[in-house]
Design an enzyme around this catalytic site. Structure first.
Site, PDB file in Angstrom:
ATOM      1  N   GLU A  19      -9.617 -10.494  -7.848  1.00 42.17           N
ATOM      2  CA  GLU A  19      -8.716  -9.353  -7.664  1.00 42.17           C
ATOM      3  C   GLU A  19      -7.544  -9.381  -8.658  1.00 42.17           C
ATOM      4  OE1 GLU A  19      -7.673  -9.587  -3.507  1.00 42.17           O
ATOM      5  OE2 GLU A  19      -9.705  -9.088  -2.866  1.00 42.17           O
ATOM      6  N   ASN A  22      -2.104   0.035   6.890  1.00 39.81           N
ATOM      7  CA  ASN A  22      -1.584  -1.230   7.425  1.00 39.81           C
ATOM      8  C   ASN A  22      -0.724  -1.987   6.421  1.00 39.81           C
ATOM      9  OD1 ASN A  22      -3.614  -2.042   5.757  1.00 39.81           O
ATOM     10  ND2 ASN A  22      -4.793  -3.154   7.304  1.00 39.81           N
ATOM     11  N   HIS A  75      -2.128  -5.444   1.412  1.00 43.09           N
ATOM     12  CA  HIS A  75      -3.401  -6.126   1.147  1.00 43.09           C
ATOM     13  C   HIS A  75      -3.074  -7.540   0.685  1.00 43.09           C
ATOM     14  CE1 HIS A  75      -7.314  -7.206  -0.544  1.00 43.09           C
ATOM     15  NE2 HIS A  75      -6.614  -7.733  -1.534  1.00 43.09           N
ATOM     16  N   TYR A  93     -12.303  -2.972  -3.829  1.00 41.97           N
ATOM     17  CA  TYR A  93     -12.877  -2.944  -2.476  1.00 41.97           C
ATOM     18  C   TYR A  93     -14.409  -2.965  -2.487  1.00 41.97           C
ATOM     19  CZ  TYR A  93      -8.326  -2.085  -0.222  1.00 41.97           C
ATOM     20  OH  TYR A  93      -7.045  -2.203   0.268  1.00 41.97           O
ATOM     21  N   LYS A 123       0.826  -1.208   0.000  1.00 41.64           N
ATOM     22  CA  LYS A 123       0.000   0.000   0.000  1.00 41.64           C
ATOM     23  C   LYS A 123       0.867   1.268   0.000  1.00 41.64           C
ATOM     24  CE  LYS A 123      -4.005  -2.149   2.306  1.00 41.64           C
ATOM     25  NZ  LYS A 123      -4.966  -2.023   3.429  1.00 41.64           N
TER      26      LYS A 123
HETATM   27  N1  UDP Z   1     -10.087  -0.697   7.288  1.00 40.45           N
HETATM   28  C1  UDP Z   1     -10.256   0.517   7.909  1.00 40.45           C
HETATM   29  N2  UDP Z   1     -11.138   0.592   8.959  1.00 40.45           N
HETATM   30  C2  UDP Z   1     -11.816  -0.480   9.420  1.00 40.45           C
HETATM   31  C3  UDP Z   1     -11.635  -1.713   8.772  1.00 40.45           C
HETATM   32  C4  UDP Z   1     -10.756  -1.804   7.702  1.00 40.45           C
HETATM   33  O1  UDP Z   1      -9.636   1.506   7.517  1.00 40.45           O
HETATM   34  O2  UDP Z   1     -12.577  -0.353  10.390  1.00 40.45           O
HETATM   35  C5  UDP Z   1      -9.168  -0.788   6.141  1.00 40.45           C
HETATM   36  C6  UDP Z   1      -7.896  -1.569   6.491  1.00 40.45           C
HETATM   37  O3  UDP Z   1      -6.791  -0.840   5.986  1.00 40.45           O
HETATM   38  C7  UDP Z   1      -8.083  -2.884   5.777  1.00 40.45           C
HETATM   39  C8  UDP Z   1      -8.975  -2.509   4.588  1.00 40.45           C
HETATM   40  O4  UDP Z   1      -9.817  -1.481   5.086  1.00 40.45           O
HETATM   41  O5  UDP Z   1      -6.838  -3.442   5.366  1.00 40.45           O
HETATM   42  C9  UDP Z   1      -9.826  -3.637   4.062  1.00 40.45           C
HETATM   43  O6  UDP Z   1     -10.536  -4.221   5.147  1.00 40.45           O
HETATM   44  P1  UDP Z   1     -10.600  -5.806   5.320  1.00 40.45           P
HETATM   45  O7  UDP Z   1     -11.592  -6.098   6.390  1.00 40.45           O
HETATM   46  O8  UDP Z   1     -10.810  -6.434   3.992  1.00 40.45           O
HETATM   47  O9  UDP Z   1      -9.141  -6.153   5.914  1.00 40.45           O
HETATM   48  P2  UDP Z   1      -7.903  -6.942   5.257  1.00 40.45           P
HETATM   49  O10 UDP Z   1      -8.469  -8.000   4.356  1.00 40.45           O
HETATM   50  O11 UDP Z   1      -7.073  -5.921   4.531  1.00 40.45           O
HETATM   51  O12 UDP Z   1      -7.161  -7.508   6.426  1.00 40.45           O
HETATM   52 MG    MG Z   2      -9.847  -7.821   2.839  1.00 43.95          MG
END
Ligand code: UDP
Ligand code: MG
Length: 153
Positions: free
Chosen positions: A128, A114, A117, A51, A11
């Site tokens: 994806e 974070n 992805h 997303y 990211k």
């Molecule tokens: N995210 C966020 N706030 C939240 C939950 C998720 O900003 O409350 C962001 C976070 O950076 C995450 C991304 O949205 O990586 C996608 O969410 P997902 O639940 O798919 O998490 P991932 O698969 O990336 O672990």
């Molecule tokens: Mg995810």
């Protein structure tokens, strides 16, 4: 175990912090094979498709803004159980819950920023990968002449 492909994004925060090499190195060291790697600017259209599952969440707009804010590295990694392996190597969505030794546990503090992805299922991975790469961009290692010993079951 079945060989799989999974989509990984480094990211914008990690690209800006100079962590590309460190993150690529972890997947290489683990023994996964890179199938595609490119530095790119994510468009709003790509971000919204990628997303899509989060479109009704309160953080959706911020997520799209962040992922389109500066370049990312999009990658496809291949290997036995690659989808779950990459998720395990990444750690939890919230870096605060990620143990040391995981990518997020070692390199991130912020939920929104974070670092990486990774696809959450084989089905998500297939969807994806198609969003980020054309078929011609995906390397076929088995027919590449590279002579790699592919991981066994
Ligand atoms: N995210 C966020 N706030 C939240 C939950 C998720 O900003 O409350 C962001 C976070 O950076 C995450 C991304 O949205 O990586 C996608 O969410 P997902 O639940 O798919 O998490 P991932 O698969 O990336 O672990
Ligand atoms: Mg995810």
């Amino acid at each position: 175990m079945q060989s799989e492909r999974t989509l990984v994004l480094i990211k914008p925060d990690a690209v800006q912090r100079g962590l590309i090499g460190e993150i690529v190195s972890r997947f290489e060291s683990r023994g996964l094979h890179p199938v595609a790697i490119k530095l790119m600017q994510v468009t709003t259209d790509i971000a919204e498709r990628h997303y899509h599952e989060h479109r009704d969440k309160p953080f959706f707009m911020g997520l799209v803004e962040f992922i389109t804010s500066s370049p990312v590295v999009a990658m496809v990694w291949e290997g036995p159980g690659a989808v779950a392996m990459v998720r395990a190597m990444m750690g939890a969505t919230n870096p605060a819950d990620s143990p040391a030794g995981t990518i997020r546990g070692d390199m991130a503090l912020s939920l929104a920023m974070n670092v990486v992805h990774g696809s959450d299922s084989a089905q998500s991975a297939a969807r994806e990968v198609e969003i980020f790469f054309s078929a011609a961009e995906l390397l076929d290692w088995e027919n590449s002449g590279a002579g790699w010993i592919l991981a066994e079951d």
